[in-house]
Design a protein around this motif. Structure first.
Motif, short mmCIF file in Angstrom:
data_model
loop_
_atom_site.label_atom_id
_atom_site.label_comp_id
_atom_site.label_asym_id
_atom_site.label_seq_id
_atom_site.Cartn_x
_atom_site.Cartn_y
_atom_site.Cartn_z
N ILE A 84 54.62 30.73 33.38
CA ILE A 84 53.32 30.95 32.65
C ILE A 84 52.05 29.86 32.69
CG2 ILE A 84 52.02 32.30 30.70
CD1 ILE A 84 54.15 34.28 32.39
N GLN A 85 51.48 30.04 33.17
CA GLN A 85 50.15 28.90 32.96
C GLN A 85 48.89 29.61 32.76
OE1 GLN A 85 49.82 26.91 37.01
NE2 GLN A 85 52.15 26.32 36.91
N GLN A 86 48.51 29.10 31.45
CA GLN A 86 47.32 29.89 30.80
C GLN A 86 46.03 28.83 31.21
OE1 GLN A 86 47.55 32.78 29.76
NE2 GLN A 86 49.58 32.98 28.70
N ASN A 87 44.78 29.59 31.32
CA ASN A 87 43.71 28.98 31.55
C ASN A 87 42.43 29.58 30.66
OD1 ASN A 87 44.46 27.41 34.34
ND2 ASN A 87 45.26 29.45 34.39
N LEU A 88 41.55 28.77 30.33
CA LEU A 88 40.48 29.39 29.69
C LEU A 88 39.34 29.84 30.78
CD1 LEU A 88 39.45 29.66 26.79
CD2 LEU A 88 38.18 27.36 26.84
N PRO A 92 30.56 32.71 35.39
CA PRO A 92 30.27 31.70 36.23
C PRO A 92 28.73 31.10 35.27
CG PRO A 92 30.50 33.32 37.67
CD PRO A 92 30.89 33.91 36.33
N GLY A 93 28.72 29.60 34.96
CA GLY A 93 27.50 29.27 34.62
C GLY A 93 27.69 29.03 33.05
N VAL A 94 28.63 29.68 32.48
CA VAL A 94 29.00 29.42 31.07
C VAL A 94 29.57 28.17 30.72
CG1 VAL A 94 30.19 30.61 29.16
CG2 VAL A 94 28.84 32.01 30.64
N LYS A 95 29.12 27.39 29.78
CA LYS A 95 29.80 25.97 29.63
C LYS A 95 30.65 25.97 28.34
CE LYS A 95 25.81 23.87 29.07
NZ LYS A 95 24.85 24.87 29.29
N LEU A 96 31.45 25.25 28.25
CA LEU A 96 32.62 25.31 26.91
C LEU A 96 31.52 25.30 25.60
CD1 LEU A 96 35.48 24.98 27.06
CD2 LEU A 96 35.51 22.63 26.70
N SER A 150 45.39 34.08 33.56
CA SER A 150 45.89 33.45 34.74
C SER A 150 44.85 32.96 35.65
CB SER A 150 47.07 34.19 35.63
OG SER A 150 46.37 35.26 35.91
N GLU A 151 45.20 32.10 36.65
CA GLU A 151 44.30 31.55 37.61
C GLU A 151 44.02 33.01 38.63
OE1 GLU A 151 44.33 27.90 40.89
OE2 GLU A 151 45.78 27.82 38.89
N TYR A 152 44.80 33.79 38.83
CA TYR A 152 45.02 34.97 39.63
C TYR A 152 43.61 35.82 38.79
CZ TYR A 152 46.40 39.21 41.98
OH TYR A 152 46.63 40.27 42.79
N LEU A 162 37.26 27.07 32.92
CA LEU A 162 36.68 26.14 32.08
C LEU A 162 37.61 25.07 31.87
CD1 LEU A 162 34.41 28.09 29.45
CD2 LEU A 162 33.52 26.88 31.63
N GLU A 163 38.88 25.51 31.40
CA GLU A 163 39.95 24.32 31.34
C GLU A 163 41.18 24.90 31.76
OE1 GLU A 163 40.15 21.39 29.53
OE2 GLU A 163 38.13 21.41 28.78
N LYS A 164 42.11 24.23 32.62
CA LYS A 164 43.11 24.50 33.13
C LYS A 164 44.31 24.16 32.31
CE LYS A 164 42.62 24.78 37.98
NZ LYS A 164 43.06 24.58 39.57
#
Length: 274
Positions: A84-88, A92-96, A150-152, A162-164
């Motif tokens: 399990i790889q979680q990402n934020l 598109p265009g939204v910043k942290l 997920s990336e998928y 935004l963050e991997k």
């Protein structure tokens, strides 16, 4: 005709990834809002199999699913492990710096507590499903909300990462069970899931575990759950593994003398790959 697999969650959820990993790509996944709904689909013949998460290496056992296994009495015909790889994820265009809310499944949130702890300004919201939260951001054009998924899911729902890899522990794996209405006999089976109750006498559970040890059968997991409405009584769920079928058969014969309500929930091939 493709086989139908009931999954908790929507397209691009980890349950769908697990289904593809076990069955291959030529399947039809049926999206369900809850684990109970997946069981209902299988019970009424609307699905051929259920893929159900049962434990995570960080968050531990998913206890409500043990209750579903007890209530529905499906057969466990296999297992699959998924890294399990979680990402934020966000639009598109939204910043942290735009983020005010982060939404995901409670277990995914727990897996990322260290990263989330670095952002106390965010409001954390629990959702039904990782991919479902990503889908909601995409469909509702939520510019101040990010999803943990997920990336998928990012690819399917057109979101940016935004963050991997924001999970706290990088060796983060979930084990899923494959459930069926009928027993599927597997000649090379080397693992089984069992359930039973023991008496309240001193050492009664130890006597059961000793039976496995004497026959060289490895106990890979044990989980206890209270018997509903009966104080101080527990159902034990154990996973065992063996090299010789005759050792397992002999262990079961011994265990039967020390247990009540004994059930073999499934014999299947251990899945080594993560």
């Amino acid at each position: 005709m493709s086989i139908k697999i009931a999954i908790q969650g929507v397209k691009a959820s980890f349950h769908e990834e697990a289904a593809y990993k076990y069955f291959g790509q030529d399947i039809e996944t049926i999206e369900c809002g809850s684990f109970k709904q997946t069981c209902e689909m299988l019970k009424h013949g609307k699905a051929d199999y259920v893929v159900m998460a049962i434990e995570n290496s960080i968050a531990g056992s998913i206890l409500p699913n043990y209750n579903l296994l007890r209530d529905y009495r499906f057969h466990i015909i296999g297992e699959v492990h998924l890294n399990i790889q979680q990402n934020l994820l966000a639009l598109p265009g939204v910043k942290l710096s735009d983020i005010q809310f982060v939404e995901s499944h409670p277990i995914a949130i727990r897996q990322c507590d260290e990263f989330l702890g670095e952002h106390p300004e965010w409001t954390i919201k629990e959702g039904m499903d990782t991919a479902g939260c990503a889908k909601k951001i995409s469909e509702d054009k939520l510019t101040h909300t990010a999803a943990i998924a997920s990336e998928y899911a990012a690819k399917i729902y057109g979101l940016n990462i935004l963050e991997k890899r924001i999970e706290t522990h990088k060796k983060n794996a979930t084990r899923f069970l494959i459930l069926a209405n009928e027993v599927v006999e597997q000649k090379a089976a080397n693992k089984a899931s069992l359930s039973f109750q023991t008496g309240n006498a001193v050492g009664s559970l130890a006597s059961v575990l000793q039976c496995f040890a004497e026959q060289n059968v490895n106990l890979s997991k044990i989980q206890s759950m209270p018997v509903v409405g009966r104080r101080n009584e527990y159902d034990f769920y154990v996973d065992v593994e063996w090299k010789k079928q005759s050792d397992f058969d002999a262990a079961i014969r011994k265990v039967l003398k020390h247990t009540v309500n004994f059930s073999i929930m499934g014999e299947y091939i251990k899945n080594e790959k993560v």
